[in-house]
Write a protein that holds these residues in place. Sequence first.
Motif, PDB file in Angstrom:
ATOM      1  N   SER A  84      10.246   1.212  -2.235  1.00  0.00           N
ATOM      2  CA  SER A  84      10.172   2.600  -2.701  1.00  0.00           C
ATOM      3  C   SER A  84      11.573   3.101  -3.007  1.00  0.00           C
ATOM      4  O   SER A  84      12.492   2.902  -2.213  1.00  0.00           O
ATOM      5  N   LEU A  85      11.717   3.736  -4.170  1.00  0.00           N
ATOM      6  CA  LEU A  85      13.008   4.285  -4.576  1.00  0.00           C
ATOM      7  C   LEU A  85      12.796   5.621  -5.284  1.00  0.00           C
ATOM      8  O   LEU A  85      11.784   5.805  -5.965  1.00  0.00           O
ATOM      9  N   PRO A  86      13.770   6.517  -5.156  1.00  0.00           N
ATOM     10  CA  PRO A  86      13.700   7.760  -5.922  1.00  0.00           C
ATOM     11  C   PRO A  86      13.865   7.486  -7.420  1.00  0.00           C
ATOM     12  O   PRO A  86      14.396   6.445  -7.818  1.00  0.00           O
ATOM     13  N   VAL A  87      13.450   8.432  -8.232  1.00  0.00           N
ATOM     14  CA  VAL A  87      13.669   8.347  -9.672  1.00  0.00           C
ATOM     15  C   VAL A  87      15.163   8.175  -9.921  1.00  0.00           C
ATOM     16  O   VAL A  87      15.994   8.829  -9.281  1.00  0.00           O
ATOM     17  N   PRO A  91      20.933  -3.538 -14.572  1.00  0.00           N
ATOM     18  CA  PRO A  91      20.295  -2.232 -14.386  1.00  0.00           C
ATOM     19  C   PRO A  91      18.765  -2.285 -14.352  1.00  0.00           C
ATOM     20  O   PRO A  91      18.144  -3.142 -14.978  1.00  0.00           O
ATOM     21  N   VAL A  92      18.204  -1.348 -13.595  1.00  0.00           N
ATOM     22  CA  VAL A  92      16.760  -1.130 -13.576  1.00  0.00           C
ATOM     23  C   VAL A  92      16.542   0.373 -13.426  1.00  0.00           C
ATOM     24  O   VAL A  92      17.318   1.055 -12.761  1.00  0.00           O
ATOM     25  N   GLU A  93      15.498   0.875 -14.065  1.00  0.00           N
ATOM     26  CA  GLU A  93      15.217   2.308 -14.010  1.00  0.00           C
ATOM     27  C   GLU A  93      13.884   2.556 -13.317  1.00  0.00           C
ATOM     28  O   GLU A  93      12.901   1.862 -13.573  1.00  0.00           O
ATOM     29  N   VAL A  94      13.870   3.559 -12.445  1.00  0.00           N
ATOM     30  CA  VAL A  94      12.643   3.976 -11.763  1.00  0.00           C
ATOM     31  C   VAL A  94      12.243   5.329 -12.331  1.00  0.00           C
ATOM     32  O   VAL A  94      13.044   6.269 -12.345  1.00  0.00           O
ATOM     33  N   ASN A  95      10.996   5.407 -12.813  1.00  0.00           N
ATOM     34  CA  ASN A  95      10.444   6.654 -13.338  1.00  0.00           C
ATOM     35  C   ASN A  95       9.477   7.260 -12.335  1.00  0.00           C
ATOM     36  O   ASN A  95       8.941   6.563 -11.474  1.00  0.00           O
ATOM     37  N   LYS A  96       9.239   8.549 -12.491  1.00  0.00           N
ATOM     38  CA  LYS A  96       8.367   9.280 -11.573  1.00  0.00           C
ATOM     39  C   LYS A  96       6.974   8.652 -11.511  1.00  0.00           C
ATOM     40  O   LYS A  96       6.349   8.384 -12.536  1.00  0.00           O
ATOM     41  N   ASP A 130       0.814  -1.205   0.000  1.00  0.00           N
ATOM     42  CA  ASP A 130       0.000   0.000   0.000  1.00  0.00           C
ATOM     43  C   ASP A 130       0.852   1.260   0.000  1.00  0.00           C
ATOM     44  O   ASP A 130       0.378   2.324  -0.368  1.00  0.00           O
ATOM     45  N   ASN A 131       2.107   1.155   0.425  1.00  0.00           N
ATOM     46  CA  ASN A 131       2.965   2.325   0.557  1.00  0.00           C
ATOM     47  C   ASN A 131       3.810   2.602  -0.678  1.00  0.00           C
ATOM     48  O   ASN A 131       4.325   3.693  -0.826  1.00  0.00           O
ATOM     49  N   VAL A 132       4.013   1.623  -1.540  1.00  0.00           N
ATOM     50  CA  VAL A 132       4.889   1.808  -2.688  1.00  0.00           C
ATOM     51  C   VAL A 132       4.105   2.383  -3.856  1.00  0.00           C
ATOM     52  O   VAL A 132       3.228   1.740  -4.402  1.00  0.00           O
ATOM     53  N   THR A 133       4.430   3.616  -4.194  1.00  0.00           N
ATOM     54  CA  THR A 133       3.805   4.262  -5.352  1.00  0.00           C
ATOM     55  C   THR A 133       4.836   4.579  -6.423  1.00  0.00           C
ATOM     56  O   THR A 133       4.475   4.918  -7.543  1.00  0.00           O
ATOM     57  N   GLN A 134       6.111   4.472  -6.051  1.00  0.00           N
ATOM     58  CA  GLN A 134       7.200   4.696  -6.988  1.00  0.00           C
ATOM     59  C   GLN A 134       8.371   3.843  -6.534  1.00  0.00           C
ATOM     60  O   GLN A 134       8.779   3.915  -5.379  1.00  0.00           O
TER      61      GLN A 134
END
Length: 147
Positions: free
Chosen positions: A97-100, A126-131, A14-18
């Motif tokens: 949860s991770l920053p962009v 590698p993995v990329e996190v987007n906004k 429930d807490n992970v949105t990014q």
Amino acid sequence: MILGITLMANGCQDNVTQGVAGRVLWIEGNQMPTIVDENNPGQTRQRSEPTGVEREVYFYELTPMDQATGNGVFFSDVQTKLVEKVKTDEEGNFAVSLPVGKYSVFVKEEQGLFANSMDGQGNINPVEVNKDEITPIKLEVNYKAAY
């Protein structure tokens, strides 16, 4: 559910949105395709199915090969910053949860930090996190498998 991955690890769904959500799968044994002999069905060998496993998953800043000591698929002395680590549940599921940004993902094993892929620039797993997005990944720990 994201690409068949259930967000249930560590009660954080429930807490992970990014960030990143995924599953760690253990694969071992002979994974070679087989030819079925219809005249001798007892000789048919089945590949073992991947199974979800409890592991720690480490997210480092994007790590090029020259910033870690490698021994095959195992790494140590990672010189980039550890950003986050998360433990999977008993089925291998996790969400974090991770920053962009771009990260290198490792699975902790007794022999070291496991990673079995690179990108075209020599960056480890590698993995990329987007906004405002959750990036789905599947980590196949397969160093005891034969293909």
